[in-house]
Design an enzyme around this catalytic site. Structure first.
Site, PDB file in Angstrom:
ATOM      1  N   LYS A   1     -14.531  14.921  49.492  1.00 48.17           N
ATOM      2  CA  LYS A   1     -13.326  14.653  50.505  1.00 48.17           C
ATOM      3  C   LYS A   1     -14.045  13.840  51.598  1.00 48.17           C
ATOM      4  O   LYS A   1     -15.096  13.766  51.972  1.00 48.17           O
ATOM      5  CB  LYS A   1     -13.226  15.900  51.254  1.00 48.17           C
ATOM      6  CG  LYS A   1     -11.903  15.998  51.960  1.00 48.17           C
ATOM      7  CD  LYS A   1     -11.616  17.317  52.352  1.00 48.17           C
ATOM      8  CE  LYS A   1     -10.183  17.527  53.433  1.00 48.17           C
ATOM      9  NZ  LYS A   1     -10.130  17.080  54.801  1.00 48.17           N
TER      10      LYS A   1
ATOM     11  N   SER B   1     -17.029  16.825  54.239  1.00 47.83           N
ATOM     12  CA  SER B   1     -16.456  18.333  54.426  1.00 47.83           C
ATOM     13  C   SER B   1     -17.784  19.011  53.536  1.00 47.83           C
ATOM     14  O   SER B   1     -18.153  18.421  52.390  1.00 47.83           O
ATOM     15  CB  SER B   1     -15.111  18.476  53.608  1.00 47.83           C
ATOM     16  OG  SER B   1     -15.039  19.928  53.391  1.00 47.83           O
ATOM     17  N   SER B   2     -18.083  20.283  53.942  1.00 45.01           N
ATOM     18  CA  SER B   2     -19.018  21.026  53.194  1.00 45.01           C
ATOM     19  C   SER B   2     -18.251  22.043  52.163  1.00 45.01           C
ATOM     20  O   SER B   2     -18.907  22.755  51.724  1.00 45.01           O
ATOM     21  CB  SER B   2     -19.734  21.798  54.095  1.00 45.01           C
ATOM     22  OG  SER B   2     -18.840  22.847  55.070  1.00 45.01           O
TER      23      SER B   2
ATOM     24  N   THR C   1       8.661   4.591  63.604  1.00 44.09           N
ATOM     25  CA  THR C   1       8.958   4.706  65.210  1.00 44.09           C
ATOM     26  C   THR C   1       9.314   6.204  65.129  1.00 44.09           C
ATOM     27  O   THR C   1       9.925   6.767  64.413  1.00 44.09           O
ATOM     28  CB  THR C   1      10.030   3.999  65.667  1.00 44.09           C
ATOM     29  OG1 THR C   1      11.181   4.272  64.973  1.00 44.09           O
ATOM     30  CG2 THR C   1       9.628   2.744  65.675  1.00 44.09           C
TER      31      THR C   1
ATOM     32  N   SER D   1     -31.832   0.639 104.107  1.00 48.05           N
ATOM     33  CA  SER D   1     -31.698   2.292 104.342  1.00 48.05           C
ATOM     34  C   SER D   1     -31.372   2.569 102.760  1.00 48.05           C
ATOM     35  O   SER D   1     -31.137   1.652 101.853  1.00 48.05           O
ATOM     36  CB  SER D   1     -30.552   2.481 105.044  1.00 48.05           C
ATOM     37  OG  SER D   1     -29.222   2.020 104.349  1.00 48.05           O
ATOM     38  N   THR D   2     -31.118   3.848 102.699  1.00 45.48           N
ATOM     39  CA  THR D   2     -30.842   4.325 101.102  1.00 45.48           C
ATOM     40  C   THR D   2     -29.445   3.900 100.880  1.00 45.48           C
ATOM     41  O   THR D   2     -29.153   3.408  99.962  1.00 45.48           O
ATOM     42  CB  THR D   2     -30.848   5.857 101.148  1.00 45.48           C
ATOM     43  OG1 THR D   2     -32.111   6.502 101.314  1.00 45.48           O
ATOM     44  CG2 THR D   2     -30.111   6.493  99.895  1.00 45.48           C
TER      45      THR D   2
END
Length: 445
Positions: A322, A316-317, A185, A138-139
């Site tokens: 960067k 970065s453009s 922490t 069966s399926t």
């Protein structure tokens, strides 16, 4: 998919198509996700393997003529090596408990077999998609079994990349054990710590997550082929059921077994949900690592600046030169997608009804996608980030000798109350005096 209709509106399937009318109807009626089955070759391979095992079992049980068994098995072998993937067109997230997936495979194999026997595609004689290729199945039990074996197979690649990442991190631990920096922490300064010791926590966590994930994947070796629709085995003769498991193990070369209760298997997919939960935990843990690296590499002048990540491309453009933590951020976004996949899987578990969970296919596909995404993202993270990462030793040394680490050292020597009182009375000057040894005599008088 090229589908034409005649003047009466009847569907005309192309003469060279290996798929049939059930595939066409699934595509037309049940598509929405733009995820055709041919995008999942690992699943196609296993589905074809299940059909091969079923044909061998049917032959052994005397339900199929020997000559048909051999030609069906040969057609399955072709599909298993990817020869006909373009003919698997159904949307993998279609409704109906996977019926379109099973029928797409049945039709492709039947047409391949009949063509090998000198018949035209679409003739379905002497091999019929249901009466022959789907005999004793069966399926439900076909797709249930196939998706689990596909997940087991796909997990092997993820296991390898996680293991390689663990090894790389273990090497980093050894190289960074002589680097002293500052612990934090609540995002506030803490005591001194060796950078290698800090990174050793990542190693232990990944080992734990991998072990737990492997344990849950191992449970998928228990399948239900032979249980047919709801686990009763109705439609699968006893002779077939007696040999199908052995044939399945033979085809896939792996140990497989039955779940204790096949009615349970049809109804409940918590084994898939457990695997998905482990992938979610792994993804959440990887997010933590990637976020830590973003913080530790922040700067270069106004941030933590304790480690340097490799510059794999312009970050970065706008800012020349960067370097942004683009690889950890890519891993984080991959993990977001894994979390979304898990939510879908848990939804399929939650919404199962009565004797059969018809959403099992969606669970399996989401797990396959999560495995693939994590494999690719971790591989990139390893090679393009962790492998080239190094410590900024001067910065680490500077941070390790700042105020709070010194206070912690003095607290260990003179006690919490004495140091705390001195800070309240004289602030940082009192700490300097204590470092020089003078304040100890004053406080003892």
């Amino acid at each position: 998919m090229r589908v034409e209709k005649d003047s009466f509106g009847k569907i005309k399937i192309p003469a060279d198509a290996l798929y049939g009318i059930n595939t066409v109807r699934t595509v037309e009626n049940l598509s929405f996700s733009n995820r055709p089955l041919h995008q999942y070759p690992s699943y196609i391979k296993v589905l074809a393997g299940v059909k091969k095992a079923a044909a061998l079992a049917n032959g052994s049980a005397g339900l199929l003529p020997t000559e048909l068994v051999s030609v069906i098995a040969a057609a399955c072998d072709e599909v298993m090596v990817g020869c006909h993937n373009e003919h698997f067109l159904i949307d993998v997230l279609h409704g109906g408990g996977g019926i379109g997936t099973n029928m797409n495979m049945n039709e492709v194999i039947a047409n391949l077999v009949n063509e090998k026997l000198g018949r035209k595609r679409g003739s379905y004689h002497p091999v019929h998609p249901i009466d022959s290729v789907n005999l004793s199945q069966s399926t439900s039990d076909v797709c249930h079994t196939a998706i689990r074996i596909a997940i087991i197979n796909e997990f092997q690649a993820l296991y390898k990349v996680i293991s390689a990442l663990i090894t790389e991190l273990e090497n980093k631990v050894q190289r960074l054990l002589d680097v002293t920096t500052i612990a934090r922490t609540c995002l506030q300064d803490g005591m001194r710590v060796q950078l290698g010791d800090f990174f050793s926590g990542y190693v232990s966590m990944l080992k734990r997550r991998l072990s737990s994930l492997e344990e849950k994947v191992d449970q998928l070796h228990f399948i239900n082929l032979g249980g047919t629709v709801i686990g009763s085995g109705l439609g699968a003769p006893p002779e077939y059921r007696a040999v199908i498991l052995d044939k399945l193990c033979e085809v896939f070369g792996m140990p497989l077994g039955y779940r204790e209760n096949l009615y349970d298997t049809a109804q409940n997919i918590d084994d898939l949900a457990a695997v998905s939960s482990e992938l979610r935990l792994l993804a959440t843990s990887l997010i933590k690592i990637a976020k830590d690296l973003r913080l530790l590499s922040s700067g270069p002048e106004a941030g933590f600046g304790e480690i340097q990540l490799p510059a794999v491309q312009a970050g970065s453009s706008f800012f020349p030169g960067k370097v942004n933590p683009i690889v950890p951020e890519t891993l984080i976004q991959c993990c977001f997608q894994v979390l979304a996949s898990d939510r879908a899987v848990q939804g399929t578990l939650e919404h199962g009804e009565l004797n059969l969970n018809v959403y099992e296919g969606a669970a399996g596909i989401n797990i396959l996608e999560a495995l693939t995404m994590l494999t690719h993202a971790i591989m990139t993270f390893h090679s393009n980030c962790i492998a080239g990462m190094d410590a900024n030793r001067e910065r680490c040394e500077e941070l390790s000798t700042t105020f709070i680490p010194v206070v912690v050292d003095l607290k260990e020597q003179y006690g919490y109350a004495a140091v705390s009182s001195l800070i309240k009375e004289k602030g940082r000057e009192g700490i300097k005096m204590l470092q020089n040894g003078g304040e100890r005599n004053d406080s003892s008088q």
